[in-house]
Design a protein around this motif. Sequence first.
Motif, PDB file in Angstrom:
ATOM      1  N   HIS A 139       0.822  -1.217   0.000  1.00 22.26           N
ATOM      2  CA  HIS A 139       0.000   0.000   0.000  1.00 22.26           C
ATOM      3  C   HIS A 139       0.851   1.261   0.000  1.00 22.26           C
ATOM      4  O   HIS A 139       0.304   2.350  -0.125  1.00 22.26           O
ATOM      5  CB  HIS A 139      -0.959  -0.008   1.187  1.00 22.26           C
ATOM      6  CG  HIS A 139      -2.077  -0.992   1.044  1.00 22.26           C
ATOM      7  ND1 HIS A 139      -3.227  -0.725   0.315  1.00 22.26           N
ATOM      8  CD2 HIS A 139      -2.217  -2.264   1.499  1.00 22.26           C
ATOM      9  CE1 HIS A 139      -4.030  -1.786   0.360  1.00 22.26           C
ATOM     10  NE2 HIS A 139      -3.435  -2.735   1.060  1.00 22.26           N
ATOM     11  N   HIS A 150      -2.659  -0.784  -7.427  1.00 22.41           N
ATOM     12  CA  HIS A 150      -3.466  -1.940  -7.017  1.00 22.41           C
ATOM     13  C   HIS A 150      -4.947  -1.746  -7.340  1.00 22.41           C
ATOM     14  O   HIS A 150      -5.391  -0.646  -7.629  1.00 22.41           O
ATOM     15  CB  HIS A 150      -3.213  -2.334  -5.553  1.00 22.41           C
ATOM     16  CG  HIS A 150      -3.796  -1.437  -4.497  1.00 22.41           C
ATOM     17  ND1 HIS A 150      -5.144  -1.331  -4.259  1.00 22.41           N
ATOM     18  CD2 HIS A 150      -3.199  -0.651  -3.556  1.00 22.41           C
ATOM     19  CE1 HIS A 150      -5.352  -0.526  -3.228  1.00 22.41           C
ATOM     20  NE2 HIS A 150      -4.190  -0.086  -2.792  1.00 22.41           N
ATOM     21  N   SER A 173      -1.589   4.254  -4.262  1.00 22.79           N
ATOM     22  CA  SER A 173      -1.637   3.835  -2.856  1.00 22.79           C
ATOM     23  C   SER A 173      -0.413   4.367  -2.132  1.00 22.79           C
ATOM     24  O   SER A 173       0.713   3.954  -2.423  1.00 22.79           O
ATOM     25  CB  SER A 173      -1.695   2.304  -2.791  1.00 22.79           C
ATOM     26  OG  SER A 173      -2.096   1.868  -1.503  1.00 22.79           O
ATOM     27  N   HIS A 175      -0.138   4.870   1.572  1.00 27.34           N
ATOM     28  CA  HIS A 175      -0.500   4.857   2.988  1.00 27.34           C
ATOM     29  C   HIS A 175       0.074   3.631   3.675  1.00 27.34           C
ATOM     30  O   HIS A 175       0.199   2.584   3.061  1.00 27.34           O
ATOM     31  CB  HIS A 175      -2.026   4.881   3.145  1.00 27.34           C
ATOM     32  CG  HIS A 175      -2.756   3.728   2.495  1.00 27.34           C
ATOM     33  ND1 HIS A 175      -3.406   2.769   3.218  1.00 27.34           N
ATOM     34  CD2 HIS A 175      -2.935   3.382   1.197  1.00 27.34           C
ATOM     35  CE1 HIS A 175      -3.970   1.890   2.403  1.00 27.34           C
ATOM     36  NE2 HIS A 175      -3.692   2.232   1.168  1.00 27.34           N
ATOM     37  N   GLU A 198     -10.839   0.696   1.524  1.00 30.06           N
ATOM     38  CA  GLU A 198     -10.308   1.702   0.592  1.00 30.06           C
ATOM     39  C   GLU A 198     -11.279   2.850   0.342  1.00 30.06           C
ATOM     40  O   GLU A 198     -10.882   3.876  -0.211  1.00 30.06           O
ATOM     41  CB  GLU A 198      -9.906   1.034  -0.731  1.00 30.06           C
ATOM     42  CG  GLU A 198      -8.648   0.159  -0.615  1.00 30.06           C
ATOM     43  CD  GLU A 198      -7.336   0.941  -0.699  1.00 30.06           C
ATOM     44  OE1 GLU A 198      -7.359   2.107  -1.106  1.00 30.06           O
ATOM     45  OE2 GLU A 198      -6.280   0.369  -0.340  1.00 30.06           O
TER      46      GLU A 198
HETATM   47 MN    MN Z   1      -4.156   1.090  -0.811  1.00 33.81          MN
END
Ligand code: MN
Length: 242
Positions: A139, A150, A173, A175, A198
């Motif tokens: 992530h 993703h 992503s 995080h 998400e």
């Molecule tokens: Mn993510």
Amino acid sequence: MSKKPIIGITGAYVKHNDYMEGVYVHHDYHKSVAVNGGIPIILPYINPEIALETLELCDGIILSGGEDVDPELYDQDPHQELGPTTPERDLAEIAMAKYALDNNIPLLAICRGVQILNVALGGTLIQDIPSQVPASIQHAQKIDRSLDTHWVSIAKDSKLFDIISSERVRVNSLHHQAIGQVSSELRVVAQSSDGIVEAVEYIHPTTFTLGVQWHPESMASTNTKMNQMFTEFIKSCSKVTV
Ligand code: MN
């Protein structure tokens, strides 16, 4: 006659050096707002009272990305991998999130913003996905923030589905934290393949209220679906006066 809606974007904290520290917002936020007909203004954090007074000036609010949320606010001790926190910002944004929901002010919560929204409504966070979620996917992507890395699956009967028009979409992503226990006032409307939340929506929507864990502002210039999130958000912020 119509006027352009004013969109408040909450500021993150950056310390450049001993002489320069303060509010920071990635310029992709302002650009995405302006391209879609809004007037972006950056909101500094001082305290919850001033936060609400600045919010009064706005027709809509974006809770932007940034630092980790102080775990004390959801009754946890700090995990070893917790990053820097800014409790003053947390408190200002929690106040703004609640006020926006109570007063029908359109709200778009991005990355840290969706985490703040969940904490404001009594939920918890995963403090560090890599060490706390077995077999999680990556992530914290290692390529440019404008690029998708993703998939997320989207609930069909959601506002997000209306915007994206697909049950799956590619997202960027950036995080290492995520929503843990979901607030009873929020509904999960998108997840990645490892089960990470998400996107969420408010269960009593009276206006646009959407939170996403990815960064649509950094994809919007090259991705019409991500740009559409800002189009719909800013449309909901528009007040037409005669
Ligand atoms: Mn993510």
